[in-house]
Motif scaffolding. Sequence first.
Motif, mmCIF file in Angstrom:
data_model
loop_
_atom_site.group_PDB
_atom_site.id
_atom_site.type_symbol
_atom_site.label_atom_id
_atom_site.label_comp_id
_atom_site.label_asym_id
_atom_site.label_seq_id
_atom_site.Cartn_x
_atom_site.Cartn_y
_atom_site.Cartn_z
ATOM 1 N N ILE A 390 0.727 -1.261 0.052
ATOM 2 C CA ILE A 390 0.075 -0.102 -0.102
ATOM 3 C C ILE A 390 0.718 1.438 0.099
ATOM 4 O O ILE A 390 0.640 2.313 -0.694
ATOM 5 N N ALA A 391 1.692 1.220 0.638
ATOM 6 C CA ALA A 391 2.832 2.270 0.940
ATOM 7 C C ALA A 391 3.491 2.828 -0.464
ATOM 8 O O ALA A 391 3.929 3.837 -0.627
ATOM 9 N N SER A 392 3.824 1.680 -1.061
ATOM 10 C CA SER A 392 4.535 1.808 -2.464
ATOM 11 C C SER A 392 3.562 2.589 -3.663
ATOM 12 O O SER A 392 4.316 2.643 -4.646
ATOM 13 N N ILE A 393 2.228 2.393 -3.484
ATOM 14 C CA ILE A 393 1.373 3.038 -4.261
ATOM 15 C C ILE A 393 1.658 4.275 -4.512
ATOM 16 O O ILE A 393 1.158 4.803 -3.505
ATOM 17 N N PRO A 394 1.771 5.225 -5.483
ATOM 18 C CA PRO A 394 1.747 6.506 -5.515
ATOM 19 C C PRO A 394 0.485 7.331 -4.965
ATOM 20 O O PRO A 394 -0.538 6.718 -5.619
ATOM 21 N N GLY A 395 0.551 8.215 -4.236
ATOM 22 C CA GLY A 395 -0.682 8.621 -3.644
ATOM 23 C C GLY A 395 -1.161 8.404 -2.440
ATOM 24 O O GLY A 395 -2.079 9.020 -1.827
ATOM 25 N N LEU A 396 -1.051 7.179 -2.019
ATOM 26 C CA LEU A 396 -1.386 6.477 -0.728
ATOM 27 C C LEU A 396 -0.526 6.680 0.329
ATOM 28 O O LEU A 396 0.856 6.623 0.059
ATOM 29 N N HIS A 397 -0.961 6.532 1.510
ATOM 30 C CA HIS A 397 -0.030 6.649 2.753
ATOM 31 C C HIS A 397 -0.500 5.633 3.605
ATOM 32 O O HIS A 397 -2.039 5.795 3.916
ATOM 33 N N VAL A 398 0.321 4.794 4.548
ATOM 34 C CA VAL A 398 -0.375 4.257 5.638
ATOM 35 C C VAL A 398 -0.375 5.055 7.127
ATOM 36 O O VAL A 398 0.484 5.952 7.190
ATOM 37 N N LEU A 399 -1.374 4.931 7.817
ATOM 38 C CA LEU A 399 -1.767 5.724 9.053
ATOM 39 C C LEU A 399 -0.824 5.087 10.208
ATOM 40 O O LEU A 399 -1.369 3.613 10.257
ATOM 41 N N GLY A 400 -0.248 5.669 10.764
ATOM 42 C CA GLY A 400 0.516 5.170 11.976
ATOM 43 C C GLY A 400 1.521 4.004 11.649
ATOM 44 O O GLY A 400 1.910 3.784 10.310
ATOM 45 N N ASP A 401 1.635 2.947 12.531
ATOM 46 C CA ASP A 401 2.545 1.837 12.402
ATOM 47 C C ASP A 401 1.583 0.751 12.716
ATOM 48 O O ASP A 401 2.044 0.002 13.999
ATOM 49 N N PRO A 402 0.600 0.216 12.008
ATOM 50 C CA PRO A 402 -0.184 -0.708 12.572
ATOM 51 C C PRO A 402 0.404 -2.340 12.372
ATOM 52 O O PRO A 402 1.389 -2.288 11.389
ATOM 53 N N LEU A 403 -0.057 -3.127 13.125
ATOM 54 C CA LEU A 403 0.498 -4.657 12.938
ATOM 55 C C LEU A 403 -0.540 -5.278 12.038
ATOM 56 O O LEU A 403 -0.011 -5.921 10.975
ATOM 57 N N PHE A 404 -1.980 -5.447 12.010
ATOM 58 C CA PHE A 404 -2.727 -6.187 11.139
ATOM 59 C C PHE A 404 -4.002 -5.484 10.735
ATOM 60 O O PHE A 404 -4.812 -5.973 10.176
ATOM 61 N N VAL A 405 -4.354 -4.293 11.463
ATOM 62 C CA VAL A 405 -5.276 -3.492 10.873
ATOM 63 C C VAL A 405 -4.626 -2.289 10.062
ATOM 64 O O VAL A 405 -4.169 -1.267 10.852
#
Length: 506
Positions: A390-405
Motif C-alpha cells: 500500500i505504501a508503495s502505491i503513489p498517492g497513498l500513505h499508511v496511517l501510523g504503524d499498525p500490525l494487522f489493521v
Amino acid sequence: MDLPNLDLLSHVPQRWLEVAEKYLKAIPQVRARLDKETGTMLSHLEGRLKPYRGELPSFERLPAQGRPREEVLNELAAMEAREEKRWKEGHVSGAVYHGAEDHIAFVNEVYALHSQSNPLHAELWPSATKFEAEVVAMTANMLGATVANRNLPPEQHVCGSLSSGGTESIMLAIKTYRDWARQELRITRPEMVLPSSAHPAFDKAAHYFGVKAVRVPVAADYRADVAATRRALTRNTIVLVGSAPSFPHGVIDPIAELSELARKRGLGFHTDACLGGFVLPWAKRLGYAVPPFDFQLPGVTTMSADTHKFGYAAKGTSVVLYRGSALRAYQYFTATEWPGGIYFSPTFSGSRPGGLIAAAWATLVTMGEAGYLDATRRILETAKQLKDGIASIPGLHVLGDPLFVIAFGAHEVDIYKVMERMGAQGWDLNGLHKPAAVHLCVTLRHTQEGVAERFLEDLAAAVAHVRANPSEKGTMAPVYGMAGTVPFRGLLSDLLKKYMDLLYKV
C-alpha cells in the motif's frame, strides 16, 4: 431553499451548531429539503440491502400452514451460497476471521450438540458453566493473569464472564465501574476519559448508564495522548480507556502510561483488546514489537477480548475480565424479593446460548497455543506484505504503524472514491473519518494464496482510475464524504436512524 455553506460552519463551536440545527430543522422548507436528500441516499441503498425482495418469499405474518422444512433449507442454502463468495475468497475487511470449511463444520457440530443448553439453569447444564469458566480462565492466563495472580489469594485473581460480543463486554465493564465508583468513591456524576479512537461501544455504555464520556484527541501517531488524558481528569473521573489496538487505525495506545496514571489516582483502567486480545500475545511470542497492554501492568483493572474474532469461535461470544472478584461483583445482578423465587444473572442476558459457549471452548482447546501462534504468524506476514505494498502505491500513505489493521489515506485522490472502486471489484473495506481513510483488517482469509497480490493490484488500479476520472461521483463516496465533514451531527444521526429503519423493512 439553499442550506448553509457547510465549509463556513466547520469552525463554529459544536454546542452552537446543535442549537442552530434544532431551529433549522423546524423550518418546513429545510425539513422538506433534508427529507428529499436523505430519501435519495436511502433509495440507492435499498436495492443493495434487500436483494432477495421479489426473488424469495417474504413474510409479514405467520403462514397459515408451516412450510416444508426441505423447502426452507433450500432457500437458506441459496442465500448462504450467494453471500459466502466474497468473504470466503478473502475480499472482506475483518467480519470472518477463520472461515476454513473444516473449522466451520467442527464449530457447527459442537453447537448442534449443545444447542439446547443454557447456563441460566446450571443444575441442568453443568457443562455450560464448565465451558464458560474454562474459556474465561484460558483467556485470562493468555492476557497476563499468570503474572498478575502470583502470590495473591484466589479472590484477587483475574476473573471474568462470557458475553455476547465486544460491545456487551465493554458495557458490562463501564456499568461495573459506575456502580463501583458510586459505592466506593461516592461519585454520582461519573465520567470516563478515552481517546477519540476508542470504540463507540463506550459511548453506548455512557448513553445507557449515565456516564459522561470525555473524549480526547489522539497524538500525531494516532495513539492516545497521555498528556491530554491527564488534563481531562476531574474529581468525577472513574475510569480511563485504551485500545490494543484501536479499530480505526490499528495502533496500540500507550497502555503502560495510561494505566499507571489511573493506578496512581485510584481509578479503573480498561484495555479494549476486543480486536487484539487473541493476536497480540502470540505476536509478542513471535518476536514482534508489542508494548505491554494486559494484566501484567498493575494499573490495568479490566479488559475485553473477543473470542469470536481472532479467537475463531462462532459469532456471539466475548470475554470481559476483572482484576479480582470484588470488582466483578459489581457486574452481577440479583433479585431477592420476587415471588417467582430468587433470581440472579452475571451479564445482561438471563438465558444465554450454551451452544455458543461450548463452541468457544471447543475452538480454544482445539486451536491451542500452537494453532494461535501459526495463525498469527500467517496474518502478520500477510499484513506486512499488504502494508508495504500500500505504501508503495503513489498517492497513498499508511496511517501510523499498525500490525494487522492497516488504515491508509490519500493526498491526491478521494480515498472514498478509491474505496467505492474497490467495492466494484469485489472488495468490502471500512471507511474511516477524521482523517478520511480506509482500512483493511487482515484475517486468515487474506492469507490464502494470491489474495494479497490481487488486493494490491486492484488497489493500484482503483487509484489510477480515480486519478484519471476526478469528476466521477459514484453512489456511496458522497455519503462517506458528507458523514466526515457535515458539521450538523444531528443530521447524520437522523440519516443513520433511517438506515436502521430500512434494515427492518420486509
